[in-house]
Design a protein around this motif. Structure first.
Motif, mmCIF file in Angstrom:
data_model
loop_
_atom_site.group_PDB
_atom_site.id
_atom_site.type_symbol
_atom_site.label_atom_id
_atom_site.label_comp_id
_atom_site.label_asym_id
_atom_site.label_seq_id
_atom_site.Cartn_x
_atom_site.Cartn_y
_atom_site.Cartn_z
ATOM 1 N N LEU B 204 0.853 -1.179 0.000
ATOM 2 C CA LEU B 204 0.000 0.000 0.000
ATOM 3 C C LEU B 204 0.892 1.233 0.000
ATOM 4 O O LEU B 204 1.611 1.497 0.972
ATOM 5 C CB LEU B 204 -0.906 0.001 1.233
ATOM 6 N N MET B 205 0.883 1.943 -1.141
ATOM 7 C CA MET B 205 1.705 3.147 -1.259
ATOM 8 C C MET B 205 0.820 4.359 -1.038
ATOM 9 O O MET B 205 -0.064 4.651 -1.859
ATOM 10 C CB MET B 205 2.248 3.274 -2.677
ATOM 11 N N LEU B 206 1.093 5.082 0.032
ATOM 12 C CA LEU B 206 0.351 6.303 0.311
ATOM 13 C C LEU B 206 1.133 7.475 -0.267
ATOM 14 O O LEU B 206 2.351 7.544 -0.112
ATOM 15 C CB LEU B 206 0.190 6.460 1.820
ATOM 16 N N LEU B 207 0.433 8.371 -0.924
ATOM 17 C CA LEU B 207 1.103 9.567 -1.458
ATOM 18 C C LEU B 207 0.880 10.742 -0.529
ATOM 19 O O LEU B 207 -0.155 10.835 0.132
ATOM 20 C CB LEU B 207 0.541 9.918 -2.840
ATOM 21 N N ARG B 208 1.825 11.629 -0.496
ATOM 22 C CA ARG B 208 1.698 12.839 0.298
ATOM 23 C C ARG B 208 0.688 13.790 -0.355
ATOM 24 O O ARG B 208 0.688 13.988 -1.567
ATOM 25 C CB ARG B 208 3.057 13.546 0.335
ATOM 26 N N ILE B 209 -0.208 14.360 0.476
ATOM 27 C CA ILE B 209 -1.067 15.431 -0.018
ATOM 28 C C ILE B 209 -0.205 16.658 -0.166
ATOM 29 O O ILE B 209 0.359 17.164 0.811
ATOM 30 C CB ILE B 209 -2.214 15.739 0.955
ATOM 31 N N GLN B 210 -0.068 17.130 -1.394
ATOM 32 C CA GLN B 210 0.842 18.248 -1.633
ATOM 33 C C GLN B 210 0.057 19.532 -1.833
ATOM 34 O O GLN B 210 -0.227 19.936 -2.951
ATOM 35 C CB GLN B 210 1.735 17.931 -2.829
ATOM 36 N N HIS B 211 -0.269 20.131 -0.699
ATOM 37 C CA HIS B 211 -1.026 21.387 -0.720
ATOM 38 C C HIS B 211 -0.403 22.372 -1.694
ATOM 39 O O HIS B 211 -1.081 23.088 -2.402
ATOM 40 C CB HIS B 211 -1.043 22.015 0.669
ATOM 41 N N GLU B 212 0.941 22.357 -1.729
ATOM 42 C CA GLU B 212 1.652 23.352 -2.521
ATOM 43 C C GLU B 212 1.469 23.147 -4.029
ATOM 44 O O GLU B 212 1.776 24.029 -4.816
ATOM 45 C CB GLU B 212 3.140 23.377 -2.142
ATOM 46 N N ARG B 213 0.951 22.006 -4.455
ATOM 47 C CA ARG B 213 0.784 21.785 -5.891
ATOM 48 C C ARG B 213 -0.647 22.037 -6.373
ATOM 49 O O ARG B 213 -0.935 21.881 -7.549
ATOM 50 C CB ARG B 213 1.169 20.340 -6.269
ATOM 51 N N HIS B 214 -1.555 22.318 -5.467
ATOM 52 C CA HIS B 214 -2.950 22.483 -5.869
ATOM 53 C C HIS B 214 -3.303 23.950 -6.002
ATOM 54 O O HIS B 214 -3.169 24.713 -5.054
ATOM 55 C CB HIS B 214 -3.876 21.807 -4.856
ATOM 56 N N ASP B 215 -3.729 24.319 -7.164
ATOM 57 C CA ASP B 215 -4.028 25.729 -7.414
ATOM 58 C C ASP B 215 -5.265 26.158 -6.638
ATOM 59 O O ASP B 215 -5.295 27.172 -5.958
ATOM 60 C CB ASP B 215 -4.256 25.980 -8.908
#
Lengths: 296, 296, 296
Positions: B204-215
Motif C-alpha cells: 500500500l503506497m500512500l502519497l503525500r497530499i501536496q497542498h503546494e501543488r494544488h491551485d
C-alpha cells in the motif's frame, strides 16, 4: 589581494603563468590541514563556486558560510565577523561585499583575505582570469586592441581589466550608453561607438547590464540596447578573423549578445569560466605560500 | 537518467540489484578527483541530502550550490547555469526543477545529468528506491498487487512507480479523491475505493497530499481525507499478513496515515529513506561508469 | 548532551581537560567513514561554524542541512525530520531550535544528539567553552568570583554557566536591568549593581542584549544600557589586576562593552571563540566514543 592597482606587472605575469600551468594540467595540493571559507555578502554563484572548486583542487577544506543567516544581520560589523572566522581557526577567507573597499576595515586580520569583488570597485580574480584568457589566445598583451562595451562606470570588471590591460601594453577602447561614462571611467581608454571599434579590436569584452546596480530606470529598452551596443550577427561578421568575444556572465541573451553567438567559434565565454578556476588556484596558492604554507 | 519510460526492464533490474548490494554492505569509491553538484531549484531536503550522502559514499566531492542565490534569479536560463557549472569543472549534476521535462533544454550538456524530480512528471530515483524496497521484501515484482492512494494526477512518484510496476508484471490499483484522476492517470492501473483494495494489496503506497501543488482550494478537510482515503487503524487491521506500507515522505501524520502506524511493523517508510541512499549510489555509479570513470 | 544539569562535576572536568588538550595541540581523527549534520533551526553562524570545524578536525564528514528549505516548513515534525536524517545514514546530529527542551521529543532517536542551544534553556557547548576559558586562566574554579551581567532571565548562556560555576565552587554575582530578573534567574547567584561587583570579580561575563528575544520594547536605550550596565573604560580600570572579560558574542559594540575594550589585554572574547572549537571537539569525541567509535 584586493585591487589590481596594488599588483606589479611582474606579479600579474607570474600569476597568469601559474594559472596557465594549472590549465595545462599542473596540480598542487597543500600540505597539512588548512581551512578556508568564502564570505559572500552579495550573491554570486559563479564566482563563489569557482573559488570553492579552486580551493578543493588545492586540497583546502572549505567551511560553509551562509551570509544570509550570519550575525551581520544582527548588526555585527564585518571586522567582528571576519575576526570570528579567523578565531575559529579558518586559515584564509575570500570576501565579496557590496561596500567599496570593505577591506580597509580589515587591517587587523592576520589571515589572508582574497577580494572576491567589492562594490563597484575591484574584482581582481575576474581580471586575472580575463588576462589569462587573452594571453592563452595571443601569447602577449603588448599591442593588442581591446574593446570594452557596457556600463563601464559601474563595472568592477571593466575598471580592473582596463587598468591592467593598459599597464600591460594593450590599447583599450570603451563603448556603451554615454550616461554610463564619466571622466573617471575613461582614464584607461578612449570612447568609440561599437561600430567604430568592431573592425579593429582583437578582443571584444561585453559587460553584463546590471539592472540591480542602477538606481534610476534605464532610459532605453533591452532591444534598443542590443541594436545600439549589443553584439549582433552583423557586427560579429565585421570582426577580424582572429578576434575573440568575452563576457563575464551571467549573460542577458539577446541584449549584450545575440543568443546564437554565445557559443560561436570566437566566443571564449565558457572558456573564461574554465579559466576562472585555474586563475583562482594561482591566486590562492600565492597567498598561502606567502604565509609559509607548502604545496606538493 | 531522466524518466522511467527510457529505462529498459533489464536496466531497472540491474540498478535494483546493485542498490541491494550496497544495502548489504558493498562499497565503491571512485578513482581520482571527481566533482558533483546538486542543483535543486525546488526545495527537497530529503532527496537532496540522500543524493549528497550517496555521492560522498562513492567518494565524490560535493560542490555546494544554493539555488536561492543563483543567477537563475537574475534571469539566467537553466541551460546557461548548467553549462557554467560544467565549465567550472563539475563532472556530474543532479537537478530538480519545477518545470516538467526541464532536461529537454539540456541536450548540449556533456556531463551526466541525473533527474532529481521534474515538475509533476518524473522522479526516477524515488521510483528506483521504491522498487528496491518492494523487491527486498518479496524477491519479485511479477504478480504483486500494489495500491497507490492519493493525488495520482499531480504525483511524479505515482506516475513513475505505476509505469515501472506494470512493466515489471505487478498489478496496480489507484485510489483517492476523484477530482485527482483523469484518463492519463489511469493508464497504468484501475481505480478502486481504499476499502475495496485494502484486503487484497501486497503493497500500500500512500502519497503525500501536496497542498503546494494544488491551485484551487481542496474541497475536503484533512480529517475528511483521513476518513475516506487515509490509512486508519481499522484499515491497517484489514491488510494481508505480509502486506507492507510505503510513503515517500514527508508524512502528514493523521492525514494519509494514522500517526501510530508510521513506525508500525509493516511500515517500510523509514526503510525507504535508508534504501534511497543505496538506490542513488547505484544510479550515480552507473552514470559515471558510462562516462568511463572507474571505481574500486 | 542536552543540559548542564545532567552532567556530573567529574564529567565536566573530563571534558574541560580534553578540550584543553586539543587547545594545546592534541589531535584526534575518527576511524572509518562517519557522517554528521548540524540542524540549526535558529540562525547562529558562530556556533554552527564552530561545530562544523570541530567535526572536520575530528575527521567527520559534514552533511549540509539547510533548515530554511527543510520539510519542517511543510509541517514535518522535528522528530520526523531527525528520524529521516538518521535513516539516511547520518551518525550524529547537532541541533539548535527555538523550542525549550526540543530534545524531549527525540527519545526514540538512536544516534547521538548534541544540543547546540534550545530556546532560552540550555547551551551546554557554550558553557563548556566558557568553563575551559576560565580554567585555562586560573587553573581552578573553586573560590573564583564571577559576575554575569545582562539578560539572565532569557539567556541560555547565563543559566548554564551560573549553574555549572556554582556547582564547581565559584561564587556567582548577577547584574542587569531588574525586569530581566526573577527568582528563577537568581537560584545560582546574588544580584549586585555592576559598580558593586566590578572591584571584586575575577571574571566579568557580559551577555549579549538579544533584541530578538524580547517581545515588548525595551524600556531603555542602548546608551542608557551602556551607562548603567555596560563595561565602560572607567569600570574596566576598576577591575582587579588579573581579572578577565568574557562575552559569548556577537557583541553590540558600545552597548555591553566599550568598543575599545573588545580586544583589550584582559579581554578573552576571541579566545573564547578559539576555545569553542576545542570544547566542541571534546564534546563530540565523548559522544562518539560512547557509541563505540574509535579515534586515532
Amino acid at each position: 589581494m584586493f585591487t589590481i592597482t596594488e599588483l606589479s606587472t611582474e606579479r600579474i605575469n607570474r600569476i597568469v603563468t601559474e594559472a596557465l600551468a594549472f590549465a595545462n594540467g599542473k596540480t598542487a595540493k597543500i600540505e597539512g590541514e588548512v581551512f578556508c571559507s568564502n564570505l559572500f555578502f552579495e550573491d554570486s554563484t559563479r564566482t563563489k563556486t569557482s573559488f570553492d572548486i579552486a580551493e578543493r583542487k588545492l586540497g583546502l577544506q572549505v567551511v560553509p558560510f551562509d551570509a544570509s543567516n550570519s550575525s551581520v544581520n544582527k548588526g555585527e560589523s564585518l571586522y567582528d565577523t571576519v575576526k570570528t572566522i579567523e578565531s575559529l581557526g579558518v586559515n584564509l577567507v575570500v570576501i565579496r561585499d557590496k561596500k567599496d573597499r570593505y577591506f580597509d576595515e580589515l587591517k587587523n586580520i592576520k589571515i589572508p583575505v582574497i577580494n572576491g569583488g567589492d562594490g563597484t570597485g575591484n574584482h581582481p580574480s575576474q581580471c586575472m582570469l580575463d588576462l589569462m584568457t587573452i594571453y592563452q589566445e595571443f601569447g602577449k598583451f603588448e599591442g593588442l586592441k581591446v574593446g570594452i562595451v557596457g556600463d563601464v562606470k559601474h563595472s568592477r570588471v571593466a575598471n580592473s581589466n582596463a587598468e591592467a590591460l593598459r599597464r600591460l601594453g594593450a590599447k583599450v577602447y570603451f563603448s556603451g550608453p554615454e550616461q554610463w561614462f564619466d571622466e573617471g571611467a575613461l582614464i584607461n581608454g578612449t570612447y568609440l561607438s561599437v561600430d567604430e571599434m568592431i573592425h579593429d579590436v582583437d578582443v571584444l569584452m561585453l559587460l553584463r547590464i546590471q539592472h540591480e546596480r542602477h538606481d534610476s530606470k534605464m532610459s532605453f529598452s533591452a532591444s534598443e540596447y542590443h541594436r545600439k551596443y549589443g553584439l549582433t550577427k552583423e557586427r560579429e561578421k565585421a570582426m577580424k578573423k582572429e578576434a575573440i568575444i568575452m563576457h563575464p556572465a551571467p549573460i542577458n541573451r539577446g541584449v549584450e549578445i545575440d543568443t546564437d553567438l554565445v557559443e560561436c567559434e570566437r566566443s571564449r565565454i565558457f572558456r573564461q569560466m574554465q579559466n576562472g578556476v585555474f586563475a583562482r588556484m594561482a591566486i590562492l596558492k600565492e597567498a598561502l605560500e606567502n604565509q609559509g604554507y607548502a604545496f606538493k
